[in-house]
Motif scaffolding. Structure first.
Motif, short mmCIF file in Angstrom:
data_model
loop_
_atom_site.label_atom_id
_atom_site.label_comp_id
_atom_site.label_asym_id
_atom_site.label_seq_id
_atom_site.Cartn_x
_atom_site.Cartn_y
_atom_site.Cartn_z
N ARG A 48 10.57 21.65 12.36
CA ARG A 48 10.92 20.30 11.87
C ARG A 48 12.42 20.07 11.91
N TYR A 69 2.80 14.55 12.33
CA TYR A 69 4.20 14.62 11.93
C TYR A 69 5.02 13.76 12.87
N THR A 81 7.81 5.48 6.91
CA THR A 81 8.00 6.76 6.22
C THR A 81 7.09 7.79 6.88
N ALA A 82 7.32 9.05 6.55
CA ALA A 82 6.47 10.13 7.08
C ALA A 82 5.01 9.90 6.67
N ASN A 83 4.78 9.42 5.46
CA ASN A 83 3.40 9.14 5.02
C ASN A 83 2.79 7.98 5.80
N ASP A 84 3.60 6.97 6.13
CA ASP A 84 3.09 5.84 6.92
C ASP A 84 2.57 6.32 8.26
N VAL A 86 1.36 9.24 9.26
CA VAL A 86 0.14 10.05 9.28
C VAL A 86 -1.08 9.30 8.77
N ASN A 87 -0.90 8.08 8.32
CA ASN A 87 -2.04 7.27 7.88
C ASN A 87 -2.58 6.43 9.03
N PHE A 90 -0.96 3.22 11.82
CA PHE A 90 0.50 3.12 11.92
C PHE A 90 0.93 2.53 13.26
#
Length: 133
Positions: A48, A69, A81-84, A86-87, A90
């Motif tokens: 990363r 990722y 965002t990183a969460n956005d 992986v959902n 996106f």
């Protein structure tokens, strides 16, 4: 301080009334497993750090094409965002609706070909260094 990891499991042996009459257990040395898990976490953190230093948008995909990722360049470029990332959905937030079907087709082609070679393509179908978002 030195310690060794063990996985300890116990199960009761019960009689017909449900009363515990004996305990059985195992004690398994899992030190090597824990060391391997820590090494894997360290390697992932290092990967990363490396991908975040690359000024090219990178999204790591799972075997089914799901995003796992995204590097910092991708997050900065998209504003997600990183969460956005992986959902589900996106891609719909960053690509024009008319491009989504072609993007999906190009990504699936690249993923199917990846099992036979290291073929890669960008979201718009030209040869590049990523498998597309």
């Amino acid at each position: 301080m030195c310690f060794v990891w063990f996985l300890i499991r116990v199960e009761p042996l019960r009689d017909q009334t449900g009363k515990v009459i004996r305990w059985y257990g195992t004690s398994t040395d899992i030190q090597e497993l824990k060391q391997t898990e820590e090494k894997l976490r360290d390697d992932e953190r290092e990967l990363r750090r490396i991908t975040d230093a690359i000024p090219q948008a990178i999204v790591v995909l799972g075997p089914a094409g799901e995003p796992l990722y995204a590097n910092q360049a991708t997050l900065d470029y998209t504003g997600l965002t990183a969460n956005d990332v992986v959902n589900p959905g996106f891609r719909e937030r960053i690509f024009h609706p008319e491009d989504l079907d072609r993007l999906r087709e190009n990504r699936n082609t690249a993923l199917n070909a990846a099992s036979h070679s290291r073929r890669k393509c960008d979201p718009y179908g030209t040869t590049a260094s990523t498998a597309g978002f």
